[in-house]
Design an enzyme around this catalytic site. Structure first.
Site, PDB file in Angstrom:
ATOM      1  N   LYS A 174       0.767  -1.107   0.243  1.00  0.00           N
ATOM      2  CA  LYS A 174      -0.016   0.153   0.131  1.00  0.00           C
ATOM      3  C   LYS A 174       0.795   1.348   0.130  1.00  0.00           C
ATOM      4  O   LYS A 174       1.607   1.696   0.949  1.00  0.00           O
ATOM      5  CB  LYS A 174      -1.002   0.114   1.209  1.00  0.00           C
ATOM      6  CG  LYS A 174      -2.028   1.154   1.125  1.00  0.00           C
ATOM      7  CD  LYS A 174      -2.543   1.654   2.383  1.00  0.00           C
ATOM      8  CE  LYS A 174      -1.740   2.797   2.855  1.00  0.00           C
ATOM      9  NZ  LYS A 174      -1.848   4.081   2.070  1.00  0.00           N
ATOM     10  N   GLU A 384       9.682  17.453  14.154  1.00  0.00           N
ATOM     11  CA  GLU A 384      10.112  17.524  12.572  1.00  0.00           C
ATOM     12  C   GLU A 384       9.158  18.006  11.513  1.00  0.00           C
ATOM     13  O   GLU A 384       7.847  18.150  11.690  1.00  0.00           O
ATOM     14  CB  GLU A 384       9.845  15.816  12.174  1.00  0.00           C
ATOM     15  CG  GLU A 384      10.316  15.717  10.842  1.00  0.00           C
ATOM     16  CD  GLU A 384      10.216  13.989  10.377  1.00  0.00           C
ATOM     17  OE1 GLU A 384      11.145  13.605   9.753  1.00  0.00           O
ATOM     18  OE2 GLU A 384       9.152  13.592  10.949  1.00  0.00           O
TER      19      GLU A 384
END
Length: 484
Positions: A174, A384
């Protein structure tokens, strides 16, 4: 406008959901590239069933034979470099030259793992009983779920799929929704080289629905995932509950340390490259740089000289040095962090604006951005961002730089710029990361070297290189007793 389908059991299959996901060029959001099908849970189940059936025959093949499929895929991938790189550039914004390099890297990874099929699969062990023959074997796990991100739409899937296949597993893959068209092109490569039906299956859709169905499926033996920490922890919890193997490569907040004895021109050049390459959308991107106070002003000037040379624009323009961020969501996220940096009191040294006008076609373009006078407590130094933003922190000396570089939940990659061998080896030993660069930008590793981090950047196992066998196989111990 083309419609791109799932690949299940060797056949291209339209989803019964009748839902589609539209793909737009982030450099020109009015350009629709096509649609990908949105899978149902039942189609995930079908893919797993086909993979499970294919496993029975695939695992019986010699690993040398399995490796030959990878070698052929590498050849074909190289032949299609321009086509695949152009599609991926349009799909997620990365510069065309960067994407060509990524395709070349993927071919290199395929060739590396093709040769891994020639490596020994176990070892003969001494036995206390002289009539015993005792040995170990590495055996495949079964059906492996591969869940990949959009930022490296070719290389990351390949460095998971290639070892999974050569070691005898079958795969249900996926990809991120944003990189679905590129994923179809990669699956087509394996189809064209004659990979047996069901060995590689592609299902597309959301992580919440399709990814979750893969992780929780009782017939998947393992899951390898690259993406956010939040999703990674959810996958880990579900995998542990079913006692299945999981491999997570998650976020990074990678530091560079620049000492007074360093080659400052080299350090500035590689720090900017590390921060801005791929528009900063790399888990290994340089997002923090710790600079000794005696050279702080000089080094900042050199950073500014380097960053001002960056030309932002459509990744298909060969004169451009940096493309757009990959999506509107990513654009909003990066913009919010820039605003937060200003709000927290960091000094905006360069950039920080979205780029508008006819040249940019209302694309998701953000200037390369540098903040100075940053402290470790600020969000731009701790979280991040996944965009072209660099935080510069002034430190008294090497000891303070090392302590602050390690003061993070992440531990993926770090670099040190110095001419001191003593400090270089001290940094290698004491930097709390999985990958260290001395006088190089924070980045990944060559295909033959292990890739992965420490702390919350990784679940512990490594990708790439010979280390990949640890995750994609299990040990079987064999004892044969002779009566003679």
């Amino acid at each position: 406008m083309m419609d791109y389908l799932n690949y299940i059991g060797g056949k291209w299959t339209e989803s019964k959901s009748r839902e589609t996901y539209k793909h737009y060029n982030p450099a020109n959001p009015s350009e629709c590239l096509g649609t990908t099908t949105v899978s149902t849970v039942e189609e995930v189940d079908s893919a797993v069933i086909h993979a499970k059936q294919a496993f029975l025959q695939w695992k019986q093949l010699s690993p040398v034979t399995r490796g030959e499929f990878l070698r052929k895929a590498a050849d074909l991938l190289e032949q299609q470099t321009e086509e695949i790189a152009e599609i991926a550039t349009k799909e997620m914004g990365k510069r065309f030259v960067e994407m060509k390099g990524e395709v070349a890297r993927a071919a290199m990874i395929l060739r590396y793992f093709a040769q891994e099929g020639m490596r020994k699969t176990g070892e003969l062990l001494p036995s206390i009983n002289p009539q015993n023959t005792l040995y170990s074997l590495r055996v495949p796990l079964g059906v492996v779920s591969v869940i990949t991100p959009w930022n490296f739409p070719v290389a990351i899937p390949i460095w998971k799929i290639a070892p999974a296949l050569v070691y005898g597993n079958t795969v249900v893959w996926k990809p991120a929704r944003e990189s679905g068209i590129t994923a179809v092109k990669i699956a087509e490569v394996f189809e064209k080289v004659g990979l047996p039906e069901g060995v590689l299956n592609l299902v597309m859709g959301s992580g919440a629905k399709v990814g979750n169905a893969l992780v929780e499926h009782p017939d998947t033996a393992a899951v390898t995932f690259t993406g956010s920490n939040q999703v990674g922890q959810e996958i880990a919890s579900k995998a542990v509950a079913q006692n299945k193997k999981f491999q997570l490569e998650l976020g990074g907040k990678n530091p560079a340390v620049v000492l007074a004895d360093a080659d400052l021109d080299l350090a500035a050049k590689l720090t900017i490259e590390g921060a801005m390459k791929q528009t900063g959308q790399r888990c290994t991107a340089t997002s923090r740089v710790y600079v000794e106070q005696s050279i702080y002003d000089t080094f900042v000037d050199k950073l500014l000289t380097e960053v001002k040379q960056i030309k932002v624009g459509d990744g298909l323009d060969e004169t451009v040095n940096m493309g757009p961020v990959a999506s509107k969501n990513q654009f909003d996220t990066v913009s919010s962090y820039i605003a937060k940096g200003v709000e927290e009191g960091a000094q905006l040294l360069f950039g920080g604006k979205c780029l508008e006008g006819p040249t940019f076609n209302e694309g998701y373009f953000i200037e390369p951005t540098i903040f100075g006078q940053v402290t470790n407590e600020m969000a731009i130094a701790r979280e991040e961002i996944f965009g072209p933003v660099l935080a510069v922190v002034k430190v008294a000396d090497y000891s303070e730089a090392l302590a602050k570089a390690n003061d993070t939940m992440y531990g993926l990659s770090a670099s040190l710029f110095t001419t001191s061998l003593d400090k270089a080896f001290h940094f290698i030993k004491n930097s709390e990361v999985g990958m260290v660069q001395i006088n190089g930008e924070t980045g990944g590793a060559e295909p033959q070297a292990p890739f992965g981090g420490m702390k919350e950047s990784s679940s512990g196992t490594r990708e790439q290189g010979q280390a990949a066998v640890e995750f994609f196989t299990a040990y079987k111990t064999v004892s044969i007793t002779s009566s003679l």
